[in-house]
Scaffold this active site. Structure first.
Site, short mmCIF file in Angstrom:
data_model
loop_
_atom_site.label_atom_id
_atom_site.label_comp_id
_atom_site.label_asym_id
_atom_site.label_seq_id
_atom_site.Cartn_x
_atom_site.Cartn_y
_atom_site.Cartn_z
N GLU A 113 0.85 -1.18 0.00
CA GLU A 113 0.00 0.00 0.00
C GLU A 113 0.88 1.22 0.00
OE1 GLU A 113 -1.13 -1.66 3.29
OE2 GLU A 113 -2.68 -2.89 2.35
N TYR A 125 7.54 1.87 -7.98
CA TYR A 125 6.91 0.54 -8.04
C TYR A 125 6.39 0.24 -9.45
CZ TYR A 125 7.13 1.10 -2.95
OH TYR A 125 7.55 1.31 -1.66
#
Ligand code: COA
Length: 161
Positions: A113, A125
């Site tokens: 998260e 990411y």
């Protein structure tokens, strides 16, 4: 020497040791809106279902990254780089290191998260293959910011490009 010009040839990515935790806490206080406690880090020393790597450059703790191994999923719990050492590729190297180790330990996918406004981390990411798959509204208690839930599927066949 300009830090941006300093090379990474002496960079070492090593397992967490208790002696690194004071330096990690110093970084944590400035980069994490909801900093982990000393106890949170010492807990990482005491179990074998996680991977925690520390980046050391010229004997200085400059960052860290960690994940938990949950059944066949790698849950990234933290990635942080000291402000003076950001944008030099260390966060990417650390994240690749823990993902490679998770894959080698049999994990099939990875997830995390991230705060919806954290463009730097989301870009990091995404560049590694994570996909934005969901939003958790108001997830972060300090400012009620949304969390973006990201997944990297097929970790078992993943490698950084
Ligand atoms: C997110 C963070 C870990 C990135 O670490 P870093 O070492 O600075 O990142 P790198 O130099 O390895 O950069 C890798 C990629 O991340 C992205 N990125 C990193 N910093 C960025 C920024 N300020 N703006 C936009 N993209 C950024 C880019 O895609 C970059 O690739 P590129 O250099 O080819 O453009 C770092 O900014 C940090 O510690 N932030 C505070 C803590 C945090 O938010 N952690 C993530 C919690 S989920």
């Amino acid at each position: 020497m300009n830090l941006l010009e300093a090379d990474l040839s002496t960079l070492r990515l090593v397992p967490l040791k208790e002696g690194y935790i004071p330096a990690i806490l110093d970084i944590e206080q400035v980069v994490n809106g909801a900093p982990w406690s000393y106890k949170s880090f010492t807990n990482e020393l005491d179990h074998d279902h996680g991977i925690f790597k520390v980046a050391i450059l010229d004997a200085i703790v400059v960052g860290y990254a960690a994940l938990w191994l949950l059944v066949d999923e790698a849950h990234i719990t933290t990635v942080a780089i000291a402000p003076d050492y950001q944008r030099r590729g260390i966060g990417r190297l650390l994240t690749i290191e823990i993902l490679n180790e998770a894959r080698d330990r049999g994990m099939l996918s990875a997830t995390l998260e991230v705060r919806a406004g954290n463009e730097a981390a989301i870009s990091l990411y995404e560049n590694l293959g994570f996909k934005n798959v969901a939003v958790r509204k108001g997830y972060y208690p300090d400012n009620r910011e949304d969390a973006v839930v990201m997944w990297l599927y097929d970790l078992d066949s993943w490698s950084d490009k």
